[in-house]
Scaffold this motif. Structure first.
Motif, PDB file in Angstrom:
ATOM      1  N   UNK A  76      30.197  31.375 -14.673  1.00  0.00           N
ATOM      2  CA  UNK A  76      29.717  32.381 -13.724  1.00  0.00           C
ATOM      3  C   UNK A  76      30.638  32.604 -12.528  1.00  0.00           C
ATOM      4  N   UNK A  77      31.285  31.565 -11.959  1.00  0.00           N
ATOM      5  CA  UNK A  77      32.193  31.829 -10.833  1.00  0.00           C
ATOM      6  C   UNK A  77      33.422  32.646 -11.225  1.00  0.00           C
ATOM      7  N   UNK A  78      33.651  32.811 -12.517  1.00  0.00           N
ATOM      8  CA  UNK A  78      34.872  33.459 -12.991  1.00  0.00           C
ATOM      9  C   UNK A  78      34.618  34.845 -13.588  1.00  0.00           C
ATOM     10  N   UNK A 114      26.902  49.950 -24.743  1.00  0.00           N
ATOM     11  CA  UNK A 114      25.981  50.427 -23.714  1.00  0.00           C
ATOM     12  C   UNK A 114      26.317  49.806 -22.359  1.00  0.00           C
ATOM     13  N   UNK A 115      26.608  48.511 -22.357  1.00  0.00           N
ATOM     14  CA  UNK A 115      26.974  47.841 -21.112  1.00  0.00           C
ATOM     15  C   UNK A 115      28.232  48.469 -20.528  1.00  0.00           C
ATOM     16  N   UNK A 116      29.157  48.844 -21.413  1.00  0.00           N
ATOM     17  CA  UNK A 116      30.341  49.628 -21.035  1.00  0.00           C
ATOM     18  C   UNK A 116      31.147  48.975 -19.915  1.00  0.00           C
ATOM     19  N   UNK A 117      31.520  47.714 -20.140  1.00  0.00           N
ATOM     20  CA  UNK A 117      32.343  47.002 -19.161  1.00  0.00           C
ATOM     21  C   UNK A 117      33.726  46.690 -19.721  1.00  0.00           C
ATOM     22  N   UNK A 118      34.125  47.413 -20.757  1.00  0.00           N
ATOM     23  CA  UNK A 118      35.427  47.165 -21.358  1.00  0.00           C
ATOM     24  C   UNK A 118      35.352  46.026 -22.351  1.00  0.00           C
ATOM     25  N   UNK A 119      36.449  45.701 -23.000  1.00  0.00           N
ATOM     26  CA  UNK A 119      36.443  44.595 -23.965  1.00  0.00           C
ATOM     27  C   UNK A 119      36.025  43.286 -23.297  1.00  0.00           C
ATOM     28  N   UNK A 120      35.264  42.465 -24.027  1.00  0.00           N
ATOM     29  CA  UNK A 120      34.696  41.247 -23.470  1.00  0.00           C
ATOM     30  C   UNK A 120      35.333  40.014 -24.111  1.00  0.00           C
ATOM     31  N   UNK A 121      35.110  38.871 -23.480  1.00  0.00           N
ATOM     32  CA  UNK A 121      35.402  37.587 -24.111  1.00  0.00           C
ATOM     33  C   UNK A 121      34.123  37.185 -24.840  1.00  0.00           C
ATOM     34  N   UNK A 143      36.057  43.744 -28.209  1.00  0.00           N
ATOM     35  CA  UNK A 143      36.390  42.322 -28.021  1.00  0.00           C
ATOM     36  C   UNK A 143      37.826  42.163 -27.554  1.00  0.00           C
ATOM     37  N   UNK A 144      37.978  41.556 -26.386  1.00  0.00           N
ATOM     38  CA  UNK A 144      39.304  41.259 -25.835  1.00  0.00           C
ATOM     39  C   UNK A 144      39.822  39.925 -26.360  1.00  0.00           C
ATOM     40  N   UNK A 145      38.959  38.906 -26.315  1.00  0.00           N
ATOM     41  CA  UNK A 145      39.272  37.579 -26.823  1.00  0.00           C
ATOM     42  C   UNK A 145      38.038  37.014 -27.507  1.00  0.00           C
ATOM     43  N   UNK A 146      38.270  36.197 -28.515  1.00  0.00           N
ATOM     44  CA  UNK A 146      37.180  35.643 -29.325  1.00  0.00           C
ATOM     45  C   UNK A 146      37.235  34.122 -29.242  1.00  0.00           C
ATOM     46  N   UNK A 268      41.204  28.552 -19.537  1.00  0.00           N
ATOM     47  CA  UNK A 268      42.659  28.543 -19.716  1.00  0.00           C
ATOM     48  C   UNK A 268      43.083  29.550 -20.772  1.00  0.00           C
ATOM     49  N   UNK A 269      42.296  29.636 -21.838  1.00  0.00           N
ATOM     50  CA  UNK A 269      42.570  30.602 -22.905  1.00  0.00           C
ATOM     51  C   UNK A 269      42.546  32.038 -22.374  1.00  0.00           C
ATOM     52  N   UNK A 270      41.607  32.307 -21.489  1.00  0.00           N
ATOM     53  CA  UNK A 270      41.504  33.657 -20.918  1.00  0.00           C
ATOM     54  C   UNK A 270      42.690  33.988 -20.005  1.00  0.00           C
ATOM     55  N   UNK A 271      43.305  32.952 -19.439  1.00  0.00           N
ATOM     56  CA  UNK A 271      44.447  33.165 -18.543  1.00  0.00           C
ATOM     57  C   UNK A 271      45.779  33.274 -19.282  1.00  0.00           C
TER      58      UNK A 271
END
Length: 273
Positions: A76-78, A114-121, A143-146, A268-271
């Motif tokens: 949540x902080x990220x 529907x949420x429409x926040x761009x590709x997600x993790x 999907x940005x990252x899986x 770390x994977x997301x970075x």
């Protein structure tokens, strides 16, 4: 007081007590129901709307969004964290027919659009990895990252009794937190768990892995008897762009028991570039 009202109040009290004992927040995040094609999922969101990353969590068979409480707290902080109850699990209503993994994936993808926040993790655990993989294959733009944690179903053990026996062995010696949360969510999954198990076992994720375009992280607990070393190595090898991480000392329910090591590796994977 009518008998049904008294039973409902007693059930709510037990539910609240389990939340407190296991560290699940007693306050709800932002709750939303989303329906399409005769199915309904429930999503609970926490975290900043302005954050650049949206994490979406998909649970395994018999589970529900609340088992992700520790992971939500750490992510949540990220960014924005959305935990989903699949149709017929957690607090989401039972659909008229048990959906296939592919149909559930289409529902999740429709919700993400529907949420429409761009590709997600997109983070799946156990059976949730099958749903997440199909979302990534069938709707790659969402999907940005899986992240696949304790992926199922091992093609070498695609039998209900084998899966249940391995899960039972895995749970021996598990923490009371895992056992208490798991018992509650399995009760919530209702009388159609056998049909849901059939839908899980019928799906063949190994056919989807080579078609995943998103960078993928495969996470396995060192002591996981359900998602074996052999199987997870096959999963990672089949994915075009993958990396693998082992959580030492943990089993199949690593995200429920203590999500800290997995959350650190996910961040770390997301970075990574």
């Amino acid at each position: 007081m009518p008998e049904n009202d008294a039973l409902d109040q007693a059930a709510d009290a037990v539910d609240s007590a389990i939340d407190k004992i296991t560290g699940v927040p007693t306050d709800d995040g932002e709750i939303e129901e989303f329906s399409a094609s005769g199915m309904t999922l429930l999503a609970e969101a926490r975290g900043s709307e302005s954050a650049g990353t949206t994490f979406v969590l998909v649970h395994g068979i018999g589970m529900g969004r609340k088992v992700f409480a520790d992971l939500v707290r750490r992510l949540q902080p990220h960014g924005r964290v959305i935990a989903i109850d699949q149709p017929g699990y957690g607090e989401a209503p039972e659909p008229p027919r048990t959906p296939t993994i592919e149909r559930t994936a289409d529902l999740v993808a429709a919700y993400l659009r529907k949420v429409s926040r761009g590709p997600v993790v997109l983070i799946g655990h156990s059976m949730g990895t099958q749903v997440a993989t199909e979302v990534a294959v069938r709707h790659p733009q969402t999907v940005k990252r899986l992240v696949l944690v304790a992926p199922t179903v091992d093609r070498h053990h695609r039998h209900a009794l084998s899966q249940l026996a391995r899960l039972g062995i895995d749970l021996l010696g598990e923490s009371p937190k895992v056992l208490l949360l798991g018992a509650r969510e399995y009760l919530r999954a209702g009388p159609h768990l056998r049909r849901k198990m059939t839908a899980m076992l019928t799906h063949r994720p190994e056919e989807a892995y080579p078609r995943v375009e998103a960078p993928t992280l495969v996470i396995r607990g060192e002591r996981d008897r359900v998602s074996t070393v052999r199987w997870c190595a096959e999963v990672a090898a089949a994915l075009p762009d993958s990396r693998h991480f082992t959580v030492l000392g943990h089993g199949h329910e690593t995200l429920i028991r203590d999500a800290r090591p997995a959350a650190q590796r996910i961040l770390r994977f997301c970075d990574e570039g």
